[in-house]
Design a protein around this motif. Sequence first.
Motif: not given
Length: 150
Positions: A25, A52-53, A55-57
């Motif tokens: 990220t 998705s990862a 946007y998560k971090y």
Amino acid sequence: MAGQNRNKDFLIVSKDILPEAILKTAQAKELLVKGDVNTINEAVDRVQLSRSAFYKYKDGVFPFYEASREKIITFSLTLENTAGVLSNVLNTIARFKANVLTINQGIPLQGIANVTISVENMGMVDIPENLLWALGEINGVRKIEVIGQN
């Protein structure tokens, strides 16, 4: 609800112990900032990370220099008790155009002096990481750590 993010707690963590998704990220964000890619899709494809990862971090991962911009950084240094070592440290800080706010040095014991220096980094000509690296390269500096940021 808008004020909830103002007082986030931050840690300085070695990249060596971070999960791969967090590291990727950070790499994707760096590609975007540098302009090496134009979109988030391009960035995540380049570093092989799921969207998705990312946007998560993405809101919790940023380089040290970004977290410490326009702040006071406090360093703890372990110096050899040799003439000129502290002077070289201060000259290096001055070369980076960081403003020294405080210097505290204990009485040297067994040839070692512990020094704490707080600097304001607004107006620095380089990023704090490079200042740390330059300080660590000075002959007579045995150890340097960031012990606080305001």
